[in-house]
Design an enzyme around this catalytic site. Structure first.
Site, PDB file in Angstrom:
ATOM      1  N   LYS A 130      -8.619   5.336 -19.191  1.00 54.48           N
ATOM      2  CA  LYS A 130      -8.888   5.855 -20.522  1.00 54.48           C
ATOM      3  C   LYS A 130      -7.634   5.740 -21.404  1.00 54.48           C
ATOM      4  O   LYS A 130      -7.146   4.660 -21.596  1.00 54.48           O
ATOM      5  CB  LYS A 130      -9.408   7.288 -20.403  1.00 54.48           C
ATOM      6  CG  LYS A 130     -10.434   7.496 -19.257  1.00 54.48           C
ATOM      7  CD  LYS A 130     -11.738   6.741 -19.451  1.00 54.48           C
ATOM      8  CE  LYS A 130     -12.617   6.676 -18.199  1.00 54.48           C
ATOM      9  NZ  LYS A 130     -12.909   7.940 -17.558  1.00 54.48           N
ATOM     10  N   ASP A 190      -7.392  17.858 -14.320  1.00 54.15           N
ATOM     11  CA  ASP A 190      -7.777  16.520 -14.786  1.00 54.15           C
ATOM     12  C   ASP A 190      -7.540  16.522 -16.290  1.00 54.15           C
ATOM     13  O   ASP A 190      -8.280  17.144 -17.055  1.00 54.15           O
ATOM     14  CB  ASP A 190      -9.245  16.236 -14.442  1.00 54.15           C
ATOM     15  CG  ASP A 190      -9.690  14.838 -14.875  1.00 54.15           C
ATOM     16  OD1 ASP A 190      -9.063  14.265 -15.782  1.00 54.15           O
ATOM     17  OD2 ASP A 190     -10.690  14.330 -14.310  1.00 54.15           O
ATOM     18  N   ARG A 236       0.838  -1.214   0.000  1.00 56.50           N
ATOM     19  CA  ARG A 236       0.000   0.000   0.000  1.00 56.50           C
ATOM     20  C   ARG A 236       0.868   1.258   0.000  1.00 56.50           C
ATOM     21  O   ARG A 236       0.492   2.297  -0.517  1.00 56.50           O
ATOM     22  CB  ARG A 236      -0.961  -0.003   1.209  1.00 56.50           C
ATOM     23  CG  ARG A 236      -1.822   1.264   1.294  1.00 56.50           C
ATOM     24  CD  ARG A 236      -3.075   1.080   2.162  1.00 56.50           C
ATOM     25  NE  ARG A 236      -2.795   0.482   3.448  1.00 56.50           N
ATOM     26  CZ  ARG A 236      -2.271   1.135   4.500  1.00 56.50           C
ATOM     27  NH1 ARG A 236      -1.983   2.414   4.406  1.00 56.50           N
ATOM     28  NH2 ARG A 236      -2.031   0.501   5.627  1.00 56.50           N
ATOM     29  N   TYR A 293     -16.175  16.122 -14.503  1.00 60.11           N
ATOM     30  CA  TYR A 293     -16.652  14.735 -14.393  1.00 60.11           C
ATOM     31  C   TYR A 293     -17.639  14.633 -13.217  1.00 60.11           C
ATOM     32  O   TYR A 293     -17.315  15.058 -12.097  1.00 60.11           O
ATOM     33  CB  TYR A 293     -15.431  13.826 -14.167  1.00 60.11           C
ATOM     34  CG  TYR A 293     -15.741  12.359 -14.161  1.00 60.11           C
ATOM     35  CD1 TYR A 293     -16.147  11.710 -15.328  1.00 60.11           C
ATOM     36  CD2 TYR A 293     -15.621  11.606 -13.001  1.00 60.11           C
ATOM     37  CE1 TYR A 293     -16.424  10.353 -15.325  1.00 60.11           C
ATOM     38  CE2 TYR A 293     -15.890  10.250 -12.995  1.00 60.11           C
ATOM     39  CZ  TYR A 293     -16.296   9.626 -14.159  1.00 60.11           C
ATOM     40  OH  TYR A 293     -16.570   8.285 -14.156  1.00 60.11           O
TER      41      TYR A 293
END
Ligand SMILES: *Cc1c(COP(=O)(O)O)cnc(C)c1O
Length: 393
Positions: free
Chosen positions: A208, A183, A58, A111
């Site tokens: 994407k 973004d 992590r 978004y």
């Protein structure tokens, strides 16, 4: 990292390679949750950050690091932090860089979940936000308040491909004591490098274009300097939205062909956009590469190419949109974008069908609006597919 990997494509192929004991050309998948220390002293050094040693996945893992270093090199940042999803990257940026009492100015057509998280959840922790058309510098300036600490911009925006001037946005944000977070998912690092234009943090849904094969969900943030990077990494590890080693391996594999995929998809998108613009069934086409795009010149200055996303409006409205969706054979009816396969979407009957028509109109989602993410199929086949789907039987 190999010396001499300087151009974008060389960085794409070589940056981030991690050494291993066997000379693997590709960074292996270190599918392990934890890493053994050589001694108590070594463990103490790792925890104190005095060595680069790995502790626990992590917190960091060589396979994930390979992807992070590659994206950091492409984005010209000082480092990157990979996350479980694009929304993991958005959450990390919000929580790491904002506190109660702060105000955020955000692109109005951001978004959806990025806005819901901010307005529906961070508001409860005392973070206020204003949504403005950031492609209009005056609108962005008027939305700023003395306590604005973040300008959050999505460019190109969805679905109308509006462009925010990143250089000007960075100047506005910094003059107000705020950070600029971008973004850049719709552009990918191949078309746009926000950090080089003054942004502080750039983030992507790697789902994407970066991964590009519609088989992984993931996210990443790259930071301008080490203190921002440290804040982002700390928040990512505390919220637990880390990427997984296998996910990182797949994304890094997909990323290596970003330039090739983008060049091909972009060339086809240009052809499809011109073809659509001449069709009698089509009212208008919004594609960054067309001179009819209202910010064609800004885009040419800020981006190295127009990309592969096209929106267009059908004269026949809702019924025409539904008919087109039902008649395409090669383009796939699906949300998401940026993969090798062409995806087509009709927001009014699909993603935004639950939104009231009036609110849809306010968000720029007209009934005949269609969004196309152009893939790498033969351009002739795509045009033929759209032709047979648009022409009445
Ligand atoms: C898809 C997308 C996201 C969210 O990414 P996920 O990987 O689905 O969590 C964020 N921003 C933009 C612009 C997107 O297209």
């Amino acid at each position: 990292m190999k010396a001499g990997a300087r151009g974008f494509d060389s960085k794409l192929v070589h940056s981030g390679a991690q050494d291993d004991a066997h000379g693997s050309v590709v960074t292996p998948i270190y599918q392990t949750s934890t890493f053994a220390f050589e001694s108590a002293a070594h463990g103490a050094e790792c925890f104190a950050g005095k060595t680069d040693g790995y502790i626990y996945t992590r917190l960091g893992n060589p396979t994930i690091r390979a992807l992070e270093d590659c994206v950091a090199a492409l984005e010209e940042g000082c480092g990157a932090v990979a996350t479980s999803s694009g929304m993991g990257a958005v959450t990390t940026a919000y929580l790491a860089l904002l506190k109660g009492g702060d105000h955020v100015v955000s692109t109005a057509s951001v978004y959806g979940p990025s806005r819901i998280l901010m307005e529906g959840h961070l508001a409860g922790f005392g973070v206020a936000s204003t949504y403005a058309d950031t492609s209009d510098l005056d609108a962005m300036r008027h939305a700023l308040r003395p306590e604005t600490r973040m300008v959050y911009v999505e460019t190109p925006s969805n679905p109308l491909m509006q462009i925010t001037d990143l250089f000007a946005a960075a100047e506005l944000a910094h003059a107000n004591g705020a950070l600029l977070v971008v973004d850049s998912t719709f552009a990918s690092p191949y078309l746009q490098r926000p950090l080089a234009l003054g942004a502080d943090v750039v983030l992507h849904s790697v789902t994407k274009f970066i991964n590009g094969h519609a088989d992984v969900v993931g996210g990443i943030l790259a930071a301008r300097d080490a203190s921002l990077l440290q804040k982002l990494r700390k928040m990512m590890t505390l919220t637990g939205c880390n990427m997984d080693p296998h996910q990182a391996f797949l994304v890094h594999r997909g990323l290596k062909t970003l330039s090739l995929r983008m060049e091909r998809a972009q060339a086809t998108a240009g052809r499809v956009a011109h073809w659509l613009e001449a069709r009698p069934e089509v009212d208008w086409v919004r594609y960054i590469g067309l001179p009819s795009h209202p910010q064609h010149e800004l885009a040419a200055r800020q981006m190295s190419g127009p990309g592969a996303m096209i929106s267009f409006e059908l004269k026949g409205g809702l019924a025409a949109g539904e008919s087109l969706m039902n008649r395409v054979k090669l383009a796939t009816l699906a949300v998401s974008l940026g993969g090798v396969e062409t995806l087509i979407e009709h927001p009014a009957s699909m993603t935004h069908s639950g939104v009231a028509p009036k609110e849809r109109a306010q968000a720029g989602i007209s009934d005949g609006l269609v969004r196309l993410s152009v893939g790498i199929e033969d351009a002739d086949d795509l045009v033929e597919d759209l032709r047979q789907a648009l022409e009445p039987a």
